[in-house]
Write a protein that holds these residues in place. Structure first.
Motif, PDB file in Angstrom:
ATOM      1  N   GLN A   1       0.842  -1.206   0.000  1.00 26.94           N
ATOM      2  CA  GLN A   1       0.000   0.000   0.000  1.00 26.94           C
ATOM      3  C   GLN A   1       0.877   1.256   0.000  1.00 26.94           C
ATOM      4  O   GLN A   1       0.699   2.180   0.780  1.00 26.94           O
ATOM      5  N   SER A   2       1.852   1.266  -0.904  1.00 32.80           N
ATOM      6  CA  SER A   2       2.839   2.342  -0.933  1.00 32.80           C
ATOM      7  C   SER A   2       2.222   3.713  -1.209  1.00 32.80           C
ATOM      8  O   SER A   2       2.607   4.716  -0.611  1.00 32.80           O
ATOM      9  N   TRP A   3       1.250   3.743  -2.114  1.00 35.04           N
ATOM     10  CA  TRP A   3       0.662   5.017  -2.518  1.00 35.04           C
ATOM     11  C   TRP A   3      -0.534   5.376  -1.644  1.00 35.04           C
ATOM     12  O   TRP A   3      -1.254   4.510  -1.187  1.00 35.04           O
ATOM     13  N   GLN A   4      -0.726   6.683  -1.454  1.00 34.08           N
ATOM     14  CA  GLN A   4      -1.930   7.194  -0.807  1.00 34.08           C
ATOM     15  C   GLN A   4      -2.647   8.097  -1.798  1.00 34.08           C
ATOM     16  O   GLN A   4      -2.035   8.627  -2.726  1.00 34.08           O
ATOM     17  N   VAL A   5      -3.945   8.304  -1.606  1.00 32.80           N
ATOM     18  CA  VAL A   5      -4.748   8.992  -2.609  1.00 32.80           C
ATOM     19  C   VAL A   5      -5.750   9.955  -1.980  1.00 32.80           C
ATOM     20  O   VAL A   5      -6.226   9.732  -0.863  1.00 32.80           O
ATOM     21  N   LYS A   6      -6.044  11.035  -2.702  1.00 36.80           N
ATOM     22  CA  LYS A   6      -7.167  11.923  -2.430  1.00 36.80           C
ATOM     23  C   LYS A   6      -7.868  12.154  -3.757  1.00 36.80           C
ATOM     24  O   LYS A   6      -7.233  12.179  -4.804  1.00 36.80           O
TER      25      LYS A   6
ATOM     26  N   ASP B   1     -10.975   1.465   1.192  1.00 35.51           N
ATOM     27  CA  ASP B   1     -11.966   2.500   0.957  1.00 35.51           C
ATOM     28  C   ASP B   1     -12.051   3.418   2.177  1.00 35.51           C
ATOM     29  O   ASP B   1     -11.316   3.256   3.150  1.00 35.51           O
ATOM     30  N   ALA B   2     -12.962   4.398   2.126  1.00 38.34           N
ATOM     31  CA  ALA B   2     -13.037   5.414   3.177  1.00 38.34           C
ATOM     32  C   ALA B   2     -13.369   4.815   4.539  1.00 38.34           C
ATOM     33  O   ALA B   2     -13.022   5.363   5.568  1.00 38.34           O
ATOM     34  N   ALA B   3     -14.060   3.678   4.552  1.00 33.60           N
ATOM     35  CA  ALA B   3     -14.438   3.044   5.810  1.00 33.60           C
ATOM     36  C   ALA B   3     -13.357   2.100   6.323  1.00 33.60           C
ATOM     37  O   ALA B   3     -13.517   1.474   7.364  1.00 33.60           O
ATOM     38  N   GLY B   4     -12.255   1.993   5.579  1.00 34.71           N
ATOM     39  CA  GLY B   4     -11.179   1.110   6.003  1.00 34.71           C
ATOM     40  C   GLY B   4     -11.380  -0.327   5.588  1.00 34.71           C
ATOM     41  O   GLY B   4     -10.688  -1.228   6.072  1.00 34.71           O
ATOM     42  N   ASN B   5     -12.357  -0.580   4.705  1.00 32.13           N
ATOM     43  CA  ASN B   5     -12.584  -1.941   4.247  1.00 32.13           C
ATOM     44  C   ASN B   5     -11.564  -2.314   3.184  1.00 32.13           C
ATOM     45  O   ASN B   5     -11.389  -1.600   2.200  1.00 32.13           O
ATOM     46  N   GLY B   6     -10.878  -3.432   3.388  1.00 37.52           N
ATOM     47  CA  GLY B   6      -9.875  -3.859   2.421  1.00 37.52           C
ATOM     48  C   GLY B   6     -10.516  -4.406   1.165  1.00 37.52           C
ATOM     49  O   GLY B   6     -11.650  -4.853   1.163  1.00 37.52           O
ATOM     50  N   PHE B   7      -9.778  -4.349   0.059  1.00 39.64           N
ATOM     51  CA  PHE B   7     -10.239  -4.974  -1.158  1.00 39.64           C
ATOM     52  C   PHE B   7      -9.027  -5.512  -1.896  1.00 39.64           C
ATOM     53  O   PHE B   7      -7.901  -5.136  -1.625  1.00 39.64           O
ATOM     54  N   VAL B   8      -9.270  -6.399  -2.827  1.00 36.18           N
ATOM     55  CA  VAL B   8      -8.190  -7.012  -3.595  1.00 36.18           C
ATOM     56  C   VAL B   8      -8.026  -6.233  -4.898  1.00 36.18           C
ATOM     57  O   VAL B   8      -8.936  -6.227  -5.732  1.00 36.18           O
ATOM     58  N   PRO B   9      -6.879  -5.570  -5.122  1.00 31.44           N
ATOM     59  CA  PRO B   9      -6.732  -4.759  -6.324  1.00 31.44           C
ATOM     60  C   PRO B   9      -6.959  -5.550  -7.604  1.00 31.44           C
ATOM     61  O   PRO B   9      -7.505  -5.025  -8.568  1.00 31.44           O
ATOM     62  N   ALA B  10      -6.584  -6.814  -7.629  1.00 34.41           N
ATOM     63  CA  ALA B  10      -6.704  -7.597  -8.854  1.00 34.41           C
ATOM     64  C   ALA B  10      -8.153  -7.867  -9.219  1.00 34.41           C
ATOM     65  O   ALA B  10      -8.453  -8.269 -10.336  1.00 34.41           O
ATOM     66  N   GLY B  11      -9.080  -7.656  -8.302  1.00 32.52           N
ATOM     67  CA  GLY B  11     -10.460  -7.985  -8.592  1.00 32.52           C
ATOM     68  C   GLY B  11     -11.432  -6.836  -8.462  1.00 32.52           C
ATOM     69  O   GLY B  11     -12.629  -7.025  -8.617  1.00 32.52           O
ATOM     70  N   PHE B  12     -10.923  -5.621  -8.200  1.00 28.53           N
ATOM     71  CA  PHE B  12     -11.872  -4.561  -7.876  1.00 28.53           C
ATOM     72  C   PHE B  12     -12.601  -4.042  -9.095  1.00 28.53           C
ATOM     73  O   PHE B  12     -13.701  -3.556  -8.985  1.00 28.53           O
ATOM     74  N   ASN B  13     -12.017  -4.137 -10.272  1.00 32.33           N
ATOM     75  CA  ASN B  13     -12.725  -3.630 -11.434  1.00 32.33           C
ATOM     76  C   ASN B  13     -12.159  -4.251 -12.700  1.00 32.33           C
ATOM     77  O   ASN B  13     -11.078  -3.885 -13.141  1.00 32.33           O
TER      78      ASN B  13
ATOM     79  N   LYS C   1     -12.926   6.530  -6.283  1.00 32.61           N
ATOM     80  CA  LYS C   1     -14.119   7.300  -6.654  1.00 32.61           C
ATOM     81  C   LYS C   1     -15.129   7.165  -5.528  1.00 32.61           C
ATOM     82  O   LYS C   1     -15.518   6.069  -5.162  1.00 32.61           O
ATOM     83  N   GLY C   2     -15.520   8.285  -4.964  1.00 34.23           N
ATOM     84  CA  GLY C   2     -16.452   8.246  -3.845  1.00 34.23           C
ATOM     85  C   GLY C   2     -15.863   7.554  -2.628  1.00 34.23           C
ATOM     86  O   GLY C   2     -16.583   6.968  -1.836  1.00 34.23           O
ATOM     87  N   GLY C   3     -14.540   7.651  -2.471  1.00 38.10           N
ATOM     88  CA  GLY C   3     -13.866   7.014  -1.340  1.00 38.10           C
ATOM     89  C   GLY C   3     -13.681   5.531  -1.492  1.00 38.10           C
ATOM     90  O   GLY C   3     -13.203   4.868  -0.582  1.00 38.10           O
ATOM     91  N   VAL C   4     -14.044   4.972  -2.630  1.00 38.65           N
ATOM     92  CA  VAL C   4     -13.944   3.532  -2.862  1.00 38.65           C
ATOM     93  C   VAL C   4     -13.093   3.297  -4.109  1.00 38.65           C
ATOM     94  O   VAL C   4     -13.095   4.110  -5.036  1.00 38.65           O
TER      95      VAL C   4
END
Length: 206
Positions: free
Chosen positions: A106-111, A132-144, A170-173
């Motif tokens: 998680q090297s990069w941070q985003v706004k 995401d904004a709520a701190g819920n983890g997700f798998v980058p390979a499957g998010f979109n 987008k929208g914190g997610v």
């Protein structure tokens, strides 16, 4: 190197030079900054503005020469023109890979948003890209699948290498699709770059 230059470098009076490289492509345009502070979306920091008539799939490398022991803050403004969006990049310090978009560290941070944030600010203003904004983890390979699997992204990922993945919020997610075409949508990315411990150690006695 004369005696005085050698002696000064051994006691830390001469700062070492280092090279930071960002190899990247951004759908659709991007600007970078290494000075810290507000990333300005303007000609002074322009690396690529491919736009509707250009080709954002052309991978580019931005090189910075820096002095001292750091840390340095690399900022990227990413501008999307609609539909899908993604920032892909590999960062090297003195030729060694230190960060890849979508990496497990998680090297990069985003706004996200239309105003330019200050890269020297610390979270909670900035989000880790893999959450995401709520701190819920997700798998980058499957998010979109649209970001990861369409032809243009597959080709760019192969050019950049290192297992790079497109990232976007987008929208914190983590999401990168369903933008209206022809409008501008911004993500701001922040990466703190520090020297490995071995490069910060004092030189051995001669």
């Amino acid at each position: 190197m004369n005696f005085f230059t050698l002696a000064a470098s051994l006691i830390g009076l001469v700062a070492a030079d280092h090279t930071i490289e960002l190899t990247t492509s951004v759908d659709n345009a991007f600007y970078t900054d290494i000075t810290g502070g507000n990333i300005q979306y303007g000609p002074g920091n322009q690396v690529g503005t491919f736009g509707p008539t250009g080709d954002w799939t052309q991978v580019q490398t931005k090189t910075y020469q820096v002095t001292g022991d750091g840390p340095w803050v690399l900022g990227v403004v990413a501008d999307d023109y609609g539909v899908t969006a993604g920032f892909m990049g590999v960062v090297r310090l003195d030729g060694e890979v230190i960060a890849v978009t979508g990496d497990a560290e998680q090297s990069w941070q985003v706004k996200e948003g239309s105003s330019s944030p200050n890269t020297l600010q610390v979270p909670p203003g900035w989000l880790a890209v893999n959450y995401d904004a709520a701190g819920n983890g997700f798998v980058p390979a499957g998010f979109n699948s649209a970001c990861l699997n369409q032809g243009a992204y597959v080709n760019v990922k192969a050019q950049i290498g290192q297992g790079v993945k497109p990232i976007w919020q987008k929208g914190g997610v983590a999401d990168c699709t369903s933008y209206p075409d022809g409008l501008h949508y911004y993500n701001y990315f922040r990466l703190v770059i520090s020297l490995p411990p071995a490069k910060c150690e004092a030189p051995e006695d001669i």
